[in-house]
Design a protein around this motif. Structure first.
Motif, PDB file in Angstrom:
ATOM      1  N   UNK A 126      11.512  -6.002  -3.860  1.00  0.00           N
ATOM      2  CA  UNK A 126      11.021  -4.860  -2.947  1.00  0.00           C
ATOM      3  C   UNK A 126      12.038  -4.030  -2.882  1.00  0.00           C
ATOM      4  N   UNK A 127      12.219  -2.990  -3.647  1.00  0.00           N
ATOM      5  CA  UNK A 127      13.280  -2.217  -3.559  1.00  0.00           C
ATOM      6  C   UNK A 127      13.337  -0.803  -2.361  1.00  0.00           C
ATOM      7  N   UNK A 128      14.361  -0.673  -2.027  1.00  0.00           N
ATOM      8  CA  UNK A 128      14.475   0.572  -1.075  1.00  0.00           C
ATOM      9  C   UNK A 128      15.106   1.841  -1.801  1.00  0.00           C
ATOM     10  N   UNK A 141       9.032  -3.842  -7.074  1.00  0.00           N
ATOM     11  CA  UNK A 141       8.045  -3.368  -6.121  1.00  0.00           C
ATOM     12  C   UNK A 141       8.674  -2.610  -5.046  1.00  0.00           C
ATOM     13  N   UNK A 142       8.348  -2.331  -3.928  1.00  0.00           N
ATOM     14  CA  UNK A 142       8.507  -1.271  -2.831  1.00  0.00           C
ATOM     15  C   UNK A 142       8.931  -2.366  -1.683  1.00  0.00           C
ATOM     16  N   UNK A 147      -0.311   4.291  -2.374  1.00  0.00           N
ATOM     17  CA  UNK A 147       0.628   3.838  -3.025  1.00  0.00           C
ATOM     18  C   UNK A 147       1.187   2.160  -2.503  1.00  0.00           C
ATOM     19  N   UNK A 148       1.276   2.326  -1.007  1.00  0.00           N
ATOM     20  CA  UNK A 148       1.438   0.875  -0.505  1.00  0.00           C
ATOM     21  C   UNK A 148       0.498  -0.060  -0.602  1.00  0.00           C
ATOM     22  N   UNK A 149      -0.837   0.360  -0.731  1.00  0.00           N
ATOM     23  CA  UNK A 149      -1.606  -0.470  -1.114  1.00  0.00           C
ATOM     24  C   UNK A 149      -1.668  -0.896  -2.602  1.00  0.00           C
TER      25      UNK A 149
END
Length: 338
Positions: free
Chosen positions: A168-170, A123-124, A144-146
């Motif tokens: 949740x990746x950076x 994920x992000x 994208x965030x949604x």
């Protein structure tokens, strides 16, 4: 022996996760979406021979078709789907929703039917920021965030007996033989390479190496709590440091100028105008990202990074080395980077 199947096992994240899993004694299999890299390269020349790889478009395959491919495995790691750097034809929300939410949820349902006990998904960190800073309204402003938020919510809502962990990746650095880092096409060649002076935003972000990403994937399966969402990262650095270090890796000292935020916003609007002329739309509103995200030190707090690394058994360090690997893979020949 623990058995792991990786969706996207020949991709950047999947490849490193597969190698780490093998070293830890897992039996590893992969399902890969056919792409140019696999068409033009002999998989046997670079992919571990111990891994059984099946070509299957998980985006178009039905749930019933996927179930038999997933049977016999204890764990699944889902590592496919476009990230925020991809600019599709508009509307962006429909594109990202189909790939990140609908298709991912379908594969997870098939995995549970197949008897898989635990699964983790890429994920992000934008989803983390949306959760921690609701006043920013990130999911309302950026398709994208949604979709990343909806992905995590749906996977946890639909599960019955299978455990689900969200990672949740950076910013991720590193390289692999078979694929050119996406950094070159979508960022470096557009905004950095060939420019004596680089103009960029004054903020900071969270970064890590692909080695730690692979560790997070295995750590999520072995130690992650069911339903948890873990922001993963190693160091928090400014964009100016990142750009300067990238150039230094190729023996060049570029001047990095941090203009006022309004100028960055104007530049982002110009880029968006070009996309719109092509009928495209980004998953992020670039002008708003410049104004509200990249102009700030929007990072995962060190305390949180420490806690996640400890819980998932992720090591630390090596960011500089992974950035150098990225740059050397992007520009292997003298004169490629100017």
């Amino acid at each position: 022996m623990k058995k792991l199947i990786i969706i996207g096992g020949t991709g950047f994240i999947g490849y490193y996760t597969a190698k780490l899993a093998l070293s830890k004694g897992y039996e590893v299999a992969s399902i890969s979406v056919l792409d140019d890299d696999l068409v033009n390269k002999d998989l046997a020349s670079w992919y571990p021979k111990e891994i059984k790889n099946t070509i299957c478009d998980v985006f178009t395959a039905t749930e019933e078709e996927l179930v038999p491919l997933l049977k016999g495995y204890d764990y699944m790691f889902y590592a496919v789907g476009p990230d925020d750097r991809y600019t599709p034809e508009k509307p962006a929300y429909e594109f990202f929703h189909f790939r990140l939410v609908e298709s991912c949820a379908k594969v997870f349902r098939a995995a549970e039917k197949a008897g898989i006990k635990k699964a983790a998904v890429c994920n992000s960190y934008f989803a983390y920021f949306d959760r921690e800073h609701p006043e920013m309204k990130l999911k309302e402003k950026h398709p994208y965030v949604r979709c990343r938020v909806e992905q995590a919510e749906l996977l946890n809502k639909q599960k019955k007996n299978m455990e689900v962990v969200v990672l949740e990746y950076p910013y991720i650095f590193g390289s692999m033989e078979a694929r050119l880092p996406i950094w070159r096409d979508v960022f470096l060649d557009r905004y950095v390479n060939g420019h004596k002076i680089v103009y960029f935003s004054k903020g900071s972000t969270t970064m890590t190496s692909i080695t730690h990403i692979a560790e997070s994937a295995i750590g999520a399966l072995e130690y992650g709590k069911d339903g948890a969402r873990y922001p993963v990262g190693d160091q928090n650095k400014s964009y100016k440091w990142m750009l300067q270090y990238m150039s230094e890796c190729k023996g060049i000292k570029k001047k990095v100028v941090l203009p006022p935020t309004w100028m960055c916003v104007m530049g982002a609007k110009h880029i968006e105008k070009g996309f719109h002329k092509q009928g495209k739309e980004g998953g992020l509103d670039y002008a708003l990202v410049m104004k509200e995200v990249m102009s700030k030190d929007l990072v995962v707090p060190e305390k949180v990074l420490d806690e996640v690394c400890e819980e998932l058994h992720i090591s630390r360090g090596g960011l500089e080395e992974s950035i150098k690997e990225t740059m050397d893979r992007c520009y292997p020949n003298p004169g490629d980077y100017k």
